[in-house]
Design a protein around this motif. Structure first.
Motif, PDB file in Angstrom:
ATOM      1  N   GLN A   1      -1.452  -2.787   5.956  1.00  0.00           N
ATOM      2  CA  GLN A   1      -0.956  -2.192   4.717  1.00  0.00           C
ATOM      3  C   GLN A   1      -1.783  -2.659   3.517  1.00  0.00           C
ATOM      4  O   GLN A   1      -2.142  -1.864   2.637  1.00  0.00           O
ATOM      5  CB  GLN A   1       0.510  -2.585   4.530  1.00  0.00           C
ATOM      6  CG  GLN A   1       1.306  -1.668   3.658  1.00  0.00           C
ATOM      7  CD  GLN A   1       2.791  -2.018   3.712  1.00  0.00           C
ATOM      8  OE1 GLN A   1       3.173  -3.137   4.055  1.00  0.00           O
ATOM      9  NE2 GLN A   1       3.624  -1.063   3.382  1.00  0.00           N
ATOM     10  N   ARG A   2      -2.102  -3.943   3.491  1.00  0.00           N
ATOM     11  CA  ARG A   2      -2.930  -4.483   2.392  1.00  0.00           C
ATOM     12  C   ARG A   2      -4.323  -3.867   2.392  1.00  0.00           C
ATOM     13  O   ARG A   2      -4.868  -3.540   1.333  1.00  0.00           O
ATOM     14  CB  ARG A   2      -3.035  -6.003   2.508  1.00  0.00           C
ATOM     15  CG  ARG A   2      -1.778  -6.716   2.128  1.00  0.00           C
ATOM     16  CD  ARG A   2      -1.958  -8.215   2.223  1.00  0.00           C
ATOM     17  NE  ARG A   2      -0.720  -8.895   1.924  1.00  0.00           N
ATOM     18  CZ  ARG A   2      -0.294  -9.975   2.541  1.00  0.00           C
ATOM     19  NH1 ARG A   2      -1.009 -10.527   3.506  1.00  0.00           N
ATOM     20  NH2 ARG A   2       0.835 -10.538   2.196  1.00  0.00           N
TER      21      ARG A   2
ATOM     22  N   LYS B   1      -4.175  -0.351   1.105  1.00  0.00           N
ATOM     23  CA  LYS B   1      -3.996  -0.340  -0.349  1.00  0.00           C
ATOM     24  C   LYS B   1      -5.336  -0.611  -1.039  1.00  0.00           C
ATOM     25  O   LYS B   1      -5.694   0.049  -2.015  1.00  0.00           O
ATOM     26  CB  LYS B   1      -2.963  -1.394  -0.741  1.00  0.00           C
ATOM     27  CG  LYS B   1      -2.454  -1.268  -2.137  1.00  0.00           C
ATOM     28  CD  LYS B   1      -1.295  -2.222  -2.362  1.00  0.00           C
ATOM     29  CE  LYS B   1      -0.631  -1.930  -3.680  1.00  0.00           C
ATOM     30  NZ  LYS B   1       0.535  -2.773  -3.904  1.00  0.00           N
TER      31      LYS B   1
ATOM     32  N   LYS C   1      -7.628   1.813  -3.612  1.00  0.00           N
ATOM     33  CA  LYS C   1      -8.188   1.375  -4.897  1.00  0.00           C
ATOM     34  C   LYS C   1      -9.688   1.640  -4.931  1.00  0.00           C
ATOM     35  O   LYS C   1     -10.225   2.070  -5.952  1.00  0.00           O
ATOM     36  CB  LYS C   1      -7.906  -0.109  -5.129  1.00  0.00           C
ATOM     37  CG  LYS C   1      -6.479  -0.396  -5.506  1.00  0.00           C
ATOM     38  CD  LYS C   1      -6.277  -1.877  -5.790  1.00  0.00           C
ATOM     39  CE  LYS C   1      -4.831  -2.165  -6.118  1.00  0.00           C
ATOM     40  NZ  LYS C   1      -4.588  -3.581  -6.383  1.00  0.00           N
TER      41      LYS C   1
END
Length: 69
Positions: free
Chosen positions: A43-44, A47, A51
């Motif tokens: 998930q990180r 993300k 970005k």
């Protein structure tokens, strides 16, 4: 107006961002295929990848300015 040095710096930045985006994609794929997949880590990374996509779009906009008609 952008001079040649600024443009080449932006192009280099764009290349680095695109490469990092690809690397994250590969890392995410590798994590997902593992039996003990850390979903929080995935998930990180996703993300961070989003970005990067936004940063890539911003740099591309700087390199290719809108044409005022």
């Amino acid at each position: 107006m952008m001079d040649g040095k600024d443009k080449s710096e932006l192009q280099a930045r764009l290349q680095a961002l695109v490469q990092e985006h690809r690397d994250l994609d590969a890392a995410i794929d590798a994590l997902i295929t593992q039996a003990s997949c850390d979903l929080l880590q995935v998930q990180r990374l996703k993300k961070r990848k989003l970005k990067l996509k936004d940063e890539i779009a911003a740099v591309q906009d700087m390199l290719i300015p809108d044409i005022i008609a």
